[in-house]
Every structure is written in C-alpha cells, then in structure tokens.
Scaffold this active site. Structure first.
Site, PDB file in Angstrom:
ATOM      1  N   HIS A  13       0.716  -1.341  -0.005  1.00  0.00           N
ATOM      2  CA  HIS A  13      -0.088   0.021   0.226  1.00  0.00           C
ATOM      3  C   HIS A  13       0.833   1.353  -0.244  1.00  0.00           C
ATOM      4  O   HIS A  13       0.441   2.176  -0.315  1.00  0.00           O
ATOM      5  CB  HIS A  13      -0.793   0.023   1.040  1.00  0.00           C
ATOM      6  CG  HIS A  13      -0.132  -0.280   2.419  1.00  0.00           C
ATOM      7  ND1 HIS A  13       0.318  -1.570   3.039  1.00  0.00           N
ATOM      8  CD2 HIS A  13       0.203   0.392   3.468  1.00  0.00           C
ATOM      9  CE1 HIS A  13       0.864  -1.457   4.009  1.00  0.00           C
ATOM     10  NE2 HIS A  13       0.952  -0.149   4.314  1.00  0.00           N
ATOM     11  N   CYS A  69       7.857  -0.760  -2.118  1.00  0.00           N
ATOM     12  CA  CYS A  69       7.297  -0.451  -0.910  1.00  0.00           C
ATOM     13  C   CYS A  69       7.699   1.002  -0.203  1.00  0.00           C
ATOM     14  O   CYS A  69       8.009   1.802  -1.086  1.00  0.00           O
ATOM     15  CB  CYS A  69       7.408  -1.416   0.345  1.00  0.00           C
ATOM     16  SG  CYS A  69       9.386  -1.614   0.891  1.00  0.00           S
ATOM     17  N   GLY A  70       7.350   1.294   0.946  1.00  0.00           N
ATOM     18  CA  GLY A  70       7.474   2.716   1.386  1.00  0.00           C
ATOM     19  C   GLY A  70       9.002   2.939   1.211  1.00  0.00           C
ATOM     20  O   GLY A  70       9.320   3.923   0.581  1.00  0.00           O
ATOM     21  N   GLY A  72      11.473   0.657   0.382  1.00  0.00           N
ATOM     22  CA  GLY A  72      12.123  -0.490  -0.228  1.00  0.00           C
ATOM     23  C   GLY A  72      12.878  -1.365   0.317  1.00  0.00           C
ATOM     24  O   GLY A  72      13.028  -2.539  -0.118  1.00  0.00           O
ATOM     25  N   GLY A  74      11.672  -3.347   3.157  1.00  0.00           N
ATOM     26  CA  GLY A  74      11.197  -4.701   3.596  1.00  0.00           C
ATOM     27  C   GLY A  74      11.106  -5.489   2.372  1.00  0.00           C
ATOM     28  O   GLY A  74      11.290  -6.822   2.361  1.00  0.00           O
ATOM     29  N   MET A  75      10.897  -4.874   1.027  1.00  0.00           N
ATOM     30  CA  MET A  75      10.845  -5.612  -0.156  1.00  0.00           C
ATOM     31  C   MET A  75      11.903  -6.330  -0.485  1.00  0.00           C
ATOM     32  O   MET A  75      12.149  -7.556  -0.774  1.00  0.00           O
ATOM     33  CB  MET A  75      10.215  -4.890  -1.361  1.00  0.00           C
ATOM     34  CG  MET A  75       8.909  -4.342  -1.433  1.00  0.00           C
ATOM     35  SD  MET A  75       7.947  -5.987  -1.619  1.00  0.00           S
ATOM     36  CE  MET A  75       6.274  -5.103  -2.066  1.00  0.00           C
ATOM     37  N   HIS A 102      27.865  -5.263 -11.721  1.00  0.00           N
ATOM     38  CA  HIS A 102      28.537  -5.618 -10.819  1.00  0.00           C
ATOM     39  C   HIS A 102      27.498  -7.044 -10.074  1.00  0.00           C
ATOM     40  O   HIS A 102      28.255  -8.097  -9.901  1.00  0.00           O
ATOM     41  CB  HIS A 102      29.259  -5.118  -9.640  1.00  0.00           C
ATOM     42  CG  HIS A 102      30.450  -3.970 -10.158  1.00  0.00           C
ATOM     43  ND1 HIS A 102      31.126  -3.569  -9.441  1.00  0.00           N
ATOM     44  CD2 HIS A 102      30.796  -3.767 -11.578  1.00  0.00           C
ATOM     45  CE1 HIS A 102      32.102  -2.884 -10.119  1.00  0.00           C
ATOM     46  NE2 HIS A 102      31.649  -2.897 -11.562  1.00  0.00           N
TER      47      HIS A 102
HETATM   48  C1  RB5 Z   1       4.485   0.297   5.474  1.00  0.00           C
HETATM   49  O1  RB5 Z   1       4.103   1.105   6.226  1.00  0.00           O
HETATM   50  C2  RB5 Z   1       5.892   0.152   5.270  1.00  0.00           C
HETATM   51  O2  RB5 Z   1       6.501  -0.375   6.455  1.00  0.00           O
HETATM   52  C3  RB5 Z   1       6.680  -0.733   4.089  1.00  0.00           C
HETATM   53  O3  RB5 Z   1       5.846  -0.141   2.983  1.00  0.00           O
HETATM   54  C4  RB5 Z   1       8.234  -0.768   3.756  1.00  0.00           C
HETATM   55  O4  RB5 Z   1       8.557   0.538   3.875  1.00  0.00           O
HETATM   56  C5  RB5 Z   1       8.634  -1.547   4.700  1.00  0.00           C
HETATM   57  O5  RB5 Z   1       9.865  -1.944   4.519  1.00  0.00           O
END
Ligand code: RB5
Length: 155
Positions: A13, A69-70, A72, A74-75, A102
C-alpha cells in the site's frame, strides 16, 4: 541498450501510488511488465507481494522483478530470502547501474517514500542501460548464489 525483458511488478500500500508510473517507464523502454498487484490501496503485507514476484521470476527463466514499498527495505529483505533472487534496493542512479553491472541483480526494489518521480525515472534509465560485466564479478555472484544453497544458519 539492453535486451527486452519480461518483468513482474508488485508493491504494497506504501508503494502502490507509483506502481503504474514505474510500469509505464519500463513499458516505454520496450519491456513487458506483468502486474501482480495489489489492485487497491488496502493495507497489505510486503512479504506477500515480494513472494508473488520472486516466485514468478524463479519460475520463468530470464525474467526480472520490480518491487515497491515505502522504503524499499522490506521488499528487498523479503526478496533476498529466495535462493536465486538478487534484489537490489536502488535510491539513486549509481546504485541502479552497479546493481546490474557488478551484482547481476534480477530484482529492483524502490522506495516510494524515499525517491521522487524524477529520481525514479533516472534510476530506471540507469538500471535499464547497464549490463552485467561478468569477468571478476561473475565468481563473486556465484559465491552469493552459493550462500543461498547453504540453508539456514545462525551466526
Ligand atoms: C509500510 O508502512 C512500510 O513499512 C512498508 O511499505 C515498507 O517500507 C517496509 O519496509
């Protein structure tokens, strides 16, 4: 210019507002982009979308992934749990270029709350223009890949 690629894209989101923009930037450069969602702004968990994208990238050889993601972070953490995925968090052009040249990255991670539209465009252009240099970097990438096959361990 790089080979035309098939990409899978996913977000949470906090990354969904730029997902279509990012998809279009890749498409404008001639690539195919398959959107794996989400398709509403409801709160979702980034590991779920990282998993959707990484599974597809691993299933279809030669494809790549885009995760937003917000931050990057967590992804990229979630994506790098997958053996065979080399996910690179890119907040600037230099990182994007080096990720390909690289590290032979196959997933690009972006932070919607970090990078503005102009920077995102520059990041994607750098990523797309760069190619893996091989040579001395190939052995290092092989070592990274081998770490993924070691299974779980705690230092
Ligand atoms: C969501 O609030 C946020 O934690 C998520 O998008 C991301 O940034 C996590 O690493």
């Amino acid at each position: 210019r790089n080979l035309l690629m098939k990409y899978f894209i996913g977000a949470d989101h906090a990354g969904i507002d730029i997902k279509d923009y990012v998809k279009e930037l890749f498409e404008e450069r001639g690539h195919e982009v398959v959107d794996l969602g989400p398709f509403s702004k409801d709160r979702v968990d980034y590991p779920d979308y990282a998993a959707k994208v990484c599974k597809k990238v691993l299933e279809e050889q030669g494809t790549m992934g885009i995760l937003i993601c917000g931050s990057g972070l967590g992804m990229s953490m979630a994506a790098n749990k997958f053996d065979g995925i080399r996910a690179a968090l890119c907040h600037n052009e230099y990182s994007a270029r080096m990720a390909r040249k690289h590290n032979d990255a196959n997933v690009i991670c972006l932070g919607e709350r970090v990078s503005g539209y102009g920077m995102i465009e520059a990041i994607i252009k750098s990523w797309d223009k760069a190619e893996f240099e091989g040579g001395r970097h190939a052995g290092r990438v092989e070592k990274v890949n081998a770490l993924g096959k070691m299974g779980s361990c705690r230092a």
